[in-house]
Design a protein around this motif. Structure first.
Motif, PDB file in Angstrom:
ATOM      1  N   THR A 104      79.152  28.908  64.517  1.00  0.00           N
ATOM      2  CA  THR A 104      78.536  30.237  64.523  1.00  0.00           C
ATOM      3  C   THR A 104      78.465  30.755  65.956  1.00  0.00           C
ATOM      4  N   PRO A 105      79.046  31.931  66.214  1.00  0.00           N
ATOM      5  CA  PRO A 105      78.981  32.477  67.566  1.00  0.00           C
ATOM      6  C   PRO A 105      77.548  32.890  67.917  1.00  0.00           C
ATOM      7  N   PRO A 106      77.192  32.850  69.208  1.00  0.00           N
ATOM      8  CA  PRO A 106      75.850  33.276  69.606  1.00  0.00           C
ATOM      9  C   PRO A 106      75.553  34.695  69.105  1.00  0.00           C
ATOM     10  N   ASN A 107      74.444  34.848  68.402  1.00  0.00           N
ATOM     11  CA  ASN A 107      74.016  36.131  67.829  1.00  0.00           C
ATOM     12  C   ASN A 107      75.028  36.703  66.838  1.00  0.00           C
ATOM     13  N   GLY A 108      75.861  35.849  66.280  1.00  0.00           N
ATOM     14  CA  GLY A 108      76.883  36.287  65.335  1.00  0.00           C
ATOM     15  C   GLY A 108      76.632  35.766  63.934  1.00  0.00           C
ATOM     16  N   GLU A 109      77.631  35.909  63.099  1.00  0.00           N
ATOM     17  CA  GLU A 109      77.562  35.564  61.687  1.00  0.00           C
ATOM     18  C   GLU A 109      78.183  34.188  61.456  1.00  0.00           C
ATOM     19  N   SER A 110      77.521  33.369  60.689  1.00  0.00           N
ATOM     20  CA  SER A 110      78.084  32.053  60.376  1.00  0.00           C
ATOM     21  C   SER A 110      79.280  32.217  59.447  1.00  0.00           C
ATOM     22  N   TRP A 111      80.163  31.200  59.457  1.00  0.00           N
ATOM     23  CA  TRP A 111      81.324  31.239  58.558  1.00  0.00           C
ATOM     24  C   TRP A 111      80.851  31.297  57.100  1.00  0.00           C
ATOM     25  N   ASP A 112      79.847  30.501  56.744  1.00  0.00           N
ATOM     26  CA  ASP A 112      79.388  30.471  55.360  1.00  0.00           C
ATOM     27  C   ASP A 112      78.858  31.834  54.911  1.00  0.00           C
ATOM     28  N   ALA A 113      78.089  32.509  55.763  1.00  0.00           N
ATOM     29  CA  ALA A 113      77.562  33.831  55.420  1.00  0.00           C
ATOM     30  C   ALA A 113      78.695  34.845  55.312  1.00  0.00           C
ATOM     31  N   PHE A 114      79.646  34.773  56.237  1.00  0.00           N
ATOM     32  CA  PHE A 114      80.802  35.679  56.213  1.00  0.00           C
ATOM     33  C   PHE A 114      81.614  35.464  54.935  1.00  0.00           C
ATOM     34  N   GLU A 115      81.923  34.215  54.631  1.00  0.00           N
ATOM     35  CA  GLU A 115      82.718  33.919  53.444  1.00  0.00           C
ATOM     36  C   GLU A 115      81.997  34.379  52.169  1.00  0.00           C
ATOM     37  N   ALA A 116      80.705  34.130  52.074  1.00  0.00           N
ATOM     38  CA  ALA A 116      79.936  34.556  50.897  1.00  0.00           C
ATOM     39  C   ALA A 116      79.964  36.077  50.761  1.00  0.00           C
ATOM     40  N   ARG A 117      79.828  36.788  51.873  1.00  0.00           N
ATOM     41  CA  ARG A 117      79.846  38.261  51.856  1.00  0.00           C
ATOM     42  C   ARG A 117      81.203  38.769  51.366  1.00  0.00           C
ATOM     43  N   ILE A 118      82.282  38.182  51.883  1.00  0.00           N
ATOM     44  CA  ILE A 118      83.629  38.627  51.528  1.00  0.00           C
ATOM     45  C   ILE A 118      83.944  38.314  50.068  1.00  0.00           C
TER      46      ILE A 118
END
Length: 184
Positions: A104-118
């Motif tokens: 997860t990038p600093p102050n960014g979106e985690s891969w899991d949250a991004f994947e779930a959103r997409i």
């Protein structure tokens, strides 16, 4: 998580200013370059002759601009949940600074949250439309690759290189091929 087994075509947006400068774009609203406009116009030779049930983009202008040139006679529906991953403090940094997807990038979106959103966005689209064209981002393509092939690590999809996703009838797999003709 799985994707609803319905056919669709996915294309990454044309070259943006951040792409041209090799910068991490993510949520940053970077417009198309002149080269990007030409790429989108060239894609119209394939994309504008298909009767799409819907053309959906993210809410970022690079996807909407791509659609306006690639499928100029179709209405475009911007979809907030299809935005690229939020790279947080890395937005605008050189692409070489991009972290592995699982970090997860600093102050960014985690891969899991991004994947779930997409996946949520794609399934919502596929529930409502029989033959959509989705113009979004390379991160969205990586989510598709992760769900279908088990890894987000794959070659970067080219700008406005439409890919046809057709579910196999006999199993849970997918036939994934470049779109070349006038139908999916």
């Amino acid at each position: 998580m799985q994707i609803i087994n319905k056919p669709f075509v996915f294309a990454r947006h044309a070259q943006s200013a951040y792409n041209a400068d090799s910068l991490i774009g993510g949520f940053t609203d970077s417009p198309l370059t002149n080269k990007g406009i030409e790429q989108a116009k060239e894609a119209a030779a394939i994309l504008s002759h298909i009767e799409w049930s819907v053309v959906i983009t993210s809410t970022l202008q690079r996807t909407q601009q791509t659609a306006s040139y690639a499928v100029p006679n179709q209405a475009i529906i911007p979809y907030e949940k299809l935005k690229e991953r939020n790279w947080g403090d890395l937005e605008g940094c050189p692409i070489e600074q991009q972290l592995p997807y699982e970090v997860t990038p600093p102050n960014g979106e985690s891969w899991d949250a991004f994947e779930a959103r997409i996946i949520s966005a794609l399934n919502d689209i596929l529930r409502h439309y029989p033959q959509p064209l989705i113009i979004a981002h390379s991160g969205v393509y990586r989510v598709l690759n992760n769900v279908i092939n088990g890894t987000p690590y794959c070659p970067r999809i080219g700008n406005v290189s439409p890919i046809s996703f057709i579910p196999n009838q006999d199993d849970d797999g997918w036939k994934i091929t470049p779109l070349k003709g006038k139908s999916i």
